[in-house]
Design a protein around this motif. Structure first.
Motif, mmCIF file in Angstrom:
data_model
loop_
_atom_site.group_PDB
_atom_site.id
_atom_site.type_symbol
_atom_site.label_atom_id
_atom_site.label_comp_id
_atom_site.label_asym_id
_atom_site.label_seq_id
_atom_site.Cartn_x
_atom_site.Cartn_y
_atom_site.Cartn_z
ATOM 1 N N ALA A 66 0.825 -1.209 0.000
ATOM 2 C CA ALA A 66 0.000 0.000 0.000
ATOM 3 C C ALA A 66 0.860 1.261 0.000
ATOM 4 C CB ALA A 66 -0.916 -0.003 1.221
ATOM 5 N N PHE A 67 1.978 1.222 0.702
ATOM 6 C CA PHE A 67 2.861 2.385 0.767
ATOM 7 C C PHE A 67 3.546 2.660 -0.565
ATOM 8 C CE2 PHE A 67 7.201 3.988 1.509
ATOM 9 C CZ PHE A 67 6.887 5.256 1.976
ATOM 10 N N SER A 68 4.061 1.610 -1.181
ATOM 11 C CA SER A 68 4.837 1.785 -2.411
ATOM 12 C C SER A 68 3.982 1.739 -3.673
ATOM 13 C CB SER A 68 5.923 0.717 -2.501
ATOM 14 O OG SER A 68 5.332 -0.559 -2.637
ATOM 15 N N LEU A 69 2.698 1.396 -3.524
ATOM 16 C CA LEU A 69 1.790 1.232 -4.668
ATOM 17 C C LEU A 69 2.316 0.221 -5.682
ATOM 18 C CD1 LEU A 69 0.797 4.968 -5.224
ATOM 19 C CD2 LEU A 69 -0.461 3.198 -3.974
ATOM 20 N N ASP A 70 2.986 -0.807 -5.156
ATOM 21 C CA ASP A 70 3.555 -1.870 -5.988
ATOM 22 C C ASP A 70 2.819 -3.166 -5.661
ATOM 23 O OD1 ASP A 70 5.163 -3.426 -7.595
ATOM 24 O OD2 ASP A 70 6.782 -3.568 -6.124
ATOM 25 N N THR A 71 2.085 -3.687 -6.621
ATOM 26 C CA THR A 71 1.277 -4.881 -6.359
ATOM 27 C C THR A 71 2.012 -6.185 -6.674
ATOM 28 O OG1 THR A 71 0.315 -4.764 -8.576
ATOM 29 C CG2 THR A 71 -0.866 -3.654 -6.793
ATOM 30 N N THR A 72 3.245 -6.117 -7.108
ATOM 31 C CA THR A 72 3.957 -7.357 -7.428
ATOM 32 C C THR A 72 4.316 -8.151 -6.178
ATOM 33 O OG1 THR A 72 6.079 -6.198 -7.479
ATOM 34 C CG2 THR A 72 4.903 -6.438 -9.568
ATOM 35 N N VAL A 73 4.354 -7.503 -5.022
ATOM 36 C CA VAL A 73 4.696 -8.228 -3.799
ATOM 37 C C VAL A 73 3.509 -8.986 -3.221
ATOM 38 C CG1 VAL A 73 6.572 -6.672 -3.186
ATOM 39 C CG2 VAL A 73 4.283 -6.209 -2.355
ATOM 40 N N THR A 74 2.330 -8.765 -3.760
ATOM 41 C CA THR A 74 1.151 -9.441 -3.212
ATOM 42 C C THR A 74 1.124 -10.937 -3.526
ATOM 43 O OG1 THR A 74 -0.133 -8.789 -5.153
ATOM 44 C CG2 THR A 74 -0.256 -7.360 -3.219
ATOM 45 N N TYR A 75 1.892 -11.371 -4.497
ATOM 46 C CA TYR A 75 1.976 -12.811 -4.760
ATOM 47 C C TYR A 75 2.627 -13.539 -3.587
ATOM 48 C CZ TYR A 75 0.800 -11.515 -9.514
ATOM 49 O OH TYR A 75 0.174 -11.009 -10.622
ATOM 50 N N SER A 76 3.523 -12.860 -2.917
ATOM 51 C CA SER A 76 4.153 -13.482 -1.754
ATOM 52 C C SER A 76 3.158 -13.652 -0.608
ATOM 53 C CB SER A 76 5.353 -12.658 -1.293
ATOM 54 O OG SER A 76 4.938 -11.382 -0.896
ATOM 55 N N LEU A 77 2.133 -12.825 -0.544
ATOM 56 C CA LEU A 77 1.097 -12.994 0.481
ATOM 57 C C LEU A 77 0.362 -14.316 0.304
ATOM 58 C CD1 LEU A 77 -0.448 -9.410 0.600
ATOM 59 C CD2 LEU A 77 1.078 -10.465 2.250
ATOM 60 N N THR A 78 0.048 -14.639 -0.925
ATOM 61 C CA THR A 78 -0.633 -15.903 -1.199
ATOM 62 C C THR A 78 0.261 -17.088 -0.856
ATOM 63 O OG1 THR A 78 -1.813 -14.820 -3.001
ATOM 64 C CG2 THR A 78 -1.836 -17.225 -2.970
ATOM 65 N N ALA A 79 1.523 -16.998 -1.219
ATOM 66 C CA ALA A 79 2.458 -18.086 -0.922
ATOM 67 C C ALA A 79 2.645 -18.250 0.582
ATOM 68 C CB ALA A 79 3.796 -17.818 -1.601
ATOM 69 N N LEU A 80 2.791 -17.159 1.307
ATOM 70 C CA LEU A 80 2.945 -17.245 2.762
ATOM 71 C C LEU A 80 1.705 -17.817 3.426
ATOM 72 C CD1 LEU A 80 4.792 -14.003 3.869
ATOM 73 C CD2 LEU A 80 5.478 -16.342 4.305
ATOM 74 N N ALA A 81 0.535 -17.424 2.972
ATOM 75 C CA ALA A 81 -0.703 -17.946 3.551
ATOM 76 C C ALA A 81 -0.825 -19.448 3.334
ATOM 77 C CB ALA A 81 -1.902 -17.223 2.960
ATOM 78 N N LEU A 82 -0.498 -19.899 2.140
ATOM 79 C CA LEU A 82 -0.599 -21.324 1.841
ATOM 80 C C LEU A 82 0.421 -22.142 2.622
ATOM 81 C CD1 LEU A 82 -2.015 -23.433 0.111
ATOM 82 C CD2 LEU A 82 -0.284 -23.059 -1.631
ATOM 83 N N ILE A 83 1.655 -21.687 2.657
ATOM 84 C CA ILE A 83 2.698 -22.411 3.387
ATOM 85 C C ILE A 83 2.410 -22.419 4.875
ATOM 86 C CG2 ILE A 83 5.141 -22.335 4.018
ATOM 87 C CD1 ILE A 83 5.678 -21.383 1.144
ATOM 88 N N SER A 84 1.932 -21.312 5.400
ATOM 89 C CA SER A 84 1.616 -21.235 6.830
ATOM 90 C C SER A 84 0.488 -22.193 7.189
ATOM 91 C CB SER A 84 1.232 -19.806 7.188
ATOM 92 O OG SER A 84 0.782 -19.741 8.507
ATOM 93 N N PHE A 85 -0.534 -22.236 6.373
ATOM 94 C CA PHE A 85 -1.666 -23.129 6.649
ATOM 95 C C PHE A 85 -1.237 -24.590 6.604
ATOM 96 C CE2 PHE A 85 -5.095 -25.794 4.964
ATOM 97 C CZ PHE A 85 -5.974 -25.709 6.030
ATOM 98 N N VAL A 86 -0.530 -24.974 5.574
ATOM 99 C CA VAL A 86 -0.105 -26.371 5.440
ATOM 100 C C VAL A 86 0.845 -26.751 6.574
ATOM 101 C CG1 VAL A 86 1.195 -27.957 3.976
ATOM 102 C CG2 VAL A 86 -0.505 -26.460 2.967
ATOM 103 N N GLY A 87 1.754 -25.862 6.928
ATOM 104 C CA GLY A 87 2.684 -26.146 8.018
ATOM 105 C C GLY A 87 1.977 -26.282 9.354
#
Length: 95
Positions: A52-73
């Motif tokens: 939100a600060f940098s107005l760069d949406t390319t880092v939002t893919y890492s949110l999906t990856a972190l959520a999935l890995i966290s849930f499975v772990g």
């Protein structure tokens, strides 16, 4: 508007510090697991704040990856963990 980002950063840093204390000092495995999940959630909030600060949406893919890995772990650790301390009179067999 700069104050909002500074306050968000300070709050996220405080949350990460408190979570790291619980992660290191947790008396049981489940306490540490909850602290690790919380730390991942704080990290996801920090990534979202940065996006939100940098107005760069390319880092939002890492949110999906972190959520999935966290849930499975979390599910796998909760499913296959063994009791921390042997107590007299309690068997270790699964029910």
């Amino acid at each position: 508007m700069t104050w909002v980002w500074i306050i968000a950063g300070v709050m996220l840093t405080g949350a990460a510090t408190a979570t790291m204390f619980r992660l290191l000092a947790g008396p049981s495995t489940l306490d540490r697991l909850v602290a690790l999940d919380t730390l991942v959630a704080v990290t996801m909030c920090a990534i979202g704040t940065w996006a939100a600060f940098s107005l760069d949406t390319t880092v939002t893919y890492s949110l999906t990856a972190l959520a999935l890995i966290s849930f499975v772990g979390s599910v796998s650790v909760a499913r296959f963990r063994v009791p921390d301390v042997d107590k007299p009179g309690i068997s270790r067999r699964r029910r």
